[in-house]
Design a protein around this motif. Structure first.
Motif, PDB file in Angstrom:
ATOM      1  N   LEU A 125      46.243  73.661  27.301  1.00 63.33           N
ATOM      2  CA  LEU A 125      46.510  73.035  26.007  1.00 63.33           C
ATOM      3  C   LEU A 125      45.686  71.763  25.856  1.00 63.33           C
ATOM      4  CD1 LEU A 125      48.072  72.830  23.352  1.00 63.33           C
ATOM      5  CD2 LEU A 125      49.959  71.758  24.609  1.00 63.33           C
ATOM      6  N   ARG A 126      45.630  70.961  26.906  1.00 62.79           N
ATOM      7  CA  ARG A 126      44.836  69.729  26.861  1.00 62.79           C
ATOM      8  C   ARG A 126      43.358  70.059  26.623  1.00 62.79           C
ATOM      9  NH1 ARG A 126      47.174  67.129  30.654  1.00 62.79           N
ATOM     10  NH2 ARG A 126      48.096  65.459  29.396  1.00 62.79           N
ATOM     11  N   GLN A 127      42.848  71.072  27.317  1.00 63.62           N
ATOM     12  CA  GLN A 127      41.447  71.442  27.158  1.00 63.62           C
ATOM     13  C   GLN A 127      41.175  71.976  25.759  1.00 63.62           C
ATOM     14  OE1 GLN A 127      39.069  70.791  29.545  1.00 63.62           O
ATOM     15  NE2 GLN A 127      37.739  71.225  27.801  1.00 63.62           N
ATOM     16  N   TYR A 128      42.141  72.703  25.203  1.00 66.56           N
ATOM     17  CA  TYR A 128      41.966  73.253  23.846  1.00 66.56           C
ATOM     18  C   TYR A 128      41.867  72.118  22.821  1.00 66.56           C
ATOM     19  CZ  TYR A 128      42.550  76.445  19.905  1.00 66.56           C
ATOM     20  OH  TYR A 128      42.351  77.169  18.741  1.00 66.56           O
ATOM     21  N   ILE A 129      42.674  71.078  22.994  1.00 66.15           N
ATOM     22  CA  ILE A 129      42.601  69.921  22.094  1.00 66.15           C
ATOM     23  C   ILE A 129      41.247  69.230  22.234  1.00 66.15           C
ATOM     24  CG2 ILE A 129      43.568  67.636  21.599  1.00 66.15           C
ATOM     25  CD1 ILE A 129      46.307  68.766  22.482  1.00 66.15           C
TER      26      ILE A 129
END
Length: 639
Positions: A33-37
């Protein structure tokens, strides 16, 4: 270009899917999720650091609670990108903050998971308490969780809400996201207070032991729990006086805990669901977590725009010619220039030193420039107090946030006829931030107050002239409003001159029709007049500069000469500049065909400023079309 999610994130369309995952998978999900943001914001822009800092908290909240039955309320909403991605909007997330796309903030009509629309700070606890009391009244069995940052906690509403929550006996959980930041670093006693809690090793050790003891005692019945509660309260009071801030308001305090330990977060939240009454969970997080540059410079990476995620280089437009500065920079440089000559000048901003550029004065004259935290009401009355002692306060507040301090403008400044200078930044459309941040109403709500001058510059030299004029000896308040972003004059640092209150200026002579403008939007009329000239229309253009007092001499000239008049403003039409012109016309018995262009009586959504100007009909093309329409209508009427 669509961003591909990680393997686990691709399986999660809604929180129901999230809750199907094994708890051991949540660490990987948080990483994805962090990488997607990071991937999405680097390509499309938007707010950045705040959402990275609450990834684990976001996952834990949706995993531990049964959203949307359980009501989750975010404060401000800068940090809600992970929430949006996990609640059915991942495939649309690339449209975030784009015209006709997803809002950059939680929005009720966008998703059932967005339980309360936000954008301004310090509202979550009040909203959550209202929801909790309504559920209690309806006998609905659901949880209510308000997530608020330590920056937003400095706002008065948050304390008002906690004061009420403590006597409500409602099922409300306040999650305090403590990262020592809002947009700029937090200031004030609350910051120091929270730091004391987080660094007290003695308190935290005993707190953990008391927590374990309470867990063991709970199986022995209610009386043991009550004794344990008293023990816990006494130990907190004895070891750390600061805990009384929350617990004296009858809010059970838990924490501080690591806001990036997903497993512990879920365990604690699962436990807190079983504890009735109002309570607060204190989580320590790092704004920008997971992206080293954002962790290091949290202000810069609050909303960096598009950037290269590998190098961290922020992508900026490259121009062949010198570009005009932002109005914000002109304000920041000019107030320092003025303050060097006038020792009475003070600068005040409510938590927006970088955005307003008051940080320039704060650096050069720290004893004369103040960031008072997210506290607009206090900023205005603090300025009033300075004024009573002969100071000349420049109170810089975004137009949309000045709405929060309206009573103070009237009661504490204008009724007392005090010399306070209000600089309203982000006037007009704020762009991608949308309706919660548009400065649509200031012309209307300021011009109806006695003892205040209301002005708007058409360009940067005019802003300097108005700032210079406003600090000269006078009675009463002086309000200057200007938009977000660039002006029009690269060579802007001109000598400053006094402008007489209520005096406009003729920009262009003409015979066919008069165009009256106020503020920066007048530059659109310059372009429109040039296009009209090519069509054989001779339009006159007047930059009125003041909506209060109006230049009555100029208006007498206009209505004596023209029977076709168009007013243009980047503010609300109801009660604004155009309305003031119509009132003048009626009061003096003139008859003319007047058309008003401005922000209509509806909520205008987010988008680039020009896109919104076009939508509302006062772009250069919109002005040209309105002129031709009025001329055609008059011709038809005469025939």
């Amino acid at each position: 270009m669509l961003i591909e999610p990680g393997k686990l994130l691709a399986q999660v369309e809604t929180p129901e899917d999230l809750r199907k995952l094994d708890r051991s998978q949540l660490v990987q999900l948080c990483e994805e999720l962090r990488q997607y943001i990071i991937d999405t914001v680097s390509v499309y822009g938007g707010h950045f650091g705040a959402s990275l800092g609450v990834v684990e908290m976001t996952v834990a909240l949706h995993y531990a609670f049964n959203t949307p039955v359980d009501q989750l309320i975010w404060d401000v909403g800068h940090q809600a990108y992970g929430h949006k991605i996990l609640t059915g909007r991942r495939n649309e997330f690339h449209t975030n903050r784009k015209y006709k796309g997803l809002s950059g903030f939680p929005k009720r009509k966008e998703s059932e998971y967005d339980t309360f629309g936000v954008g301004h700070s310090s509202t979550s606890i009040s909203a959550g308490l209202g929801m909790a009391i309504a559920s209690q009244y309806k006998k609905d069995d659901r949880q209510h969780i308000a997530v608020i940052g330590d920056g937003a906690m400095t706002g008065g509403m948050a304390f008002e809400a906690m004061n009420h929550a403590g006597v409500s006996n409602t099922n409300l959980l306040i999650v305090l996201n403590d990262n020592c930041m809002s947009i700029d670093p937090n200031v004030g006693a609350l910051k120091d207070y929270l730091t004391d809690i987080t660094t007290s090793h003695t308190y935290n050790k005993v707190k953990d032991e008391v927590w374990n003891l309470l867990g063991k005692m709970s199986k022995f019945g209610k009386s043991a729990q009550e004794i344990g509660s008293k023990v816990e309260s006494s130990m907190k009071s004895f070891l750390l006086k600061q805990s009384n801030l929350f617990e004296s308001l009858n809010l059970r305090y838990f924490g501080p805990i690591d806001g990036h330990d997903i497993d512990h977060l879920v365990s604690v939240m699962e436990d807190l669901k079983e504890i009735p009454g109002p309570k607060i969970l204190h989580c320590i997080t790092t704004k920008g977590k997971g992206y080293a540059l954002a962790e290091k410079d949290q202000t810069k990476w609050h909303a960096p725009g598009k950037f290269d995620k590998i190098t961290g280089e922020i992508r900026k437009k490259v121009y062949d010619t010198p570009q005009p500065p932002k109005y914000q920079e002109v304000f920041g440089r000019t107030i320092v220039e003025l303050a060097e000559k006038n020792k009475k000048i003070m600068g005040i901003t409510p938590a927006m030193p970088s955005g307003s550029s008051l940080n320039i004065m704060m650096k050069e004259m720290p004893e004369r420039a103040f960031d008072v935290g997210i506290a607009e009401q206090h900023a205005v009355t603090f300025s009033a107090g300075l004024a009573t002692q002969g100071m000349v306060p420049f109170c810089n507040i975004y137009s949309t946030f000045m709405q929060r301090a309206y009573d103070q403008v009237i009661h504490d400044v204008c009724i007392q006829n005090l010399h306070v200078v209000f600089c309203l930044d982000r006037a007009g459309f704020a762009g991608a931030d949308g309706p919660t941040h548009h400065g649509a109403y200031d012309l209307a709500y300021m011009r109806c107050i006695p003892n205040i001058v209301v002005a708007a510059p058409m360009d940067e030299p005019e802003l300097r002239n108005m700032m210079y004029t406003s600090q000269l000896p006078r009675e009463g308040a002086y309000c200057i409003r200007y938009p977000r972003g660039q002006g029009v004059t690269p060579d802007w640092k001109t000598p400053m001159e006094k402008i007489e209150d209520g005096t406009g200026r003729l920009i262009r002579e003409g015979e066919d029709i008069a165009i009256l403008t106020i503020g920066h939007i007048g530059n659109y009329a310059v372009t429109a007049c040039e296009e009209l000239e090519k069509l054989g229309v001779d339009a006159a253009h007047y930059d009125m500069r003041f909506v209060k007092p109006l230049d009555e001499e100029m208006l007498h000239e206009v209505f004596s000469k023209f029977d076709k008049v168009i007013t243009v403003e980047d503010g609300c039409l109801m009660g604004g500049f155009g309305s003031a012109v119509l009132e003048f016309m009626a009061d003096h018995g003139y008859m003319a065909n007047v058309r008003r262009l401005g922000i209509p009586d509806r909520i205008v959504e987010h988008g680039e400023q020009l896109e919104l100007h076009q939508e509302c009909g006062f772009s250069p093309e919109g002005i040209r079309k309105e002129v031709m329409s009025l001329l055609d209508a008059t011709t038809v009427a005469k025939s």
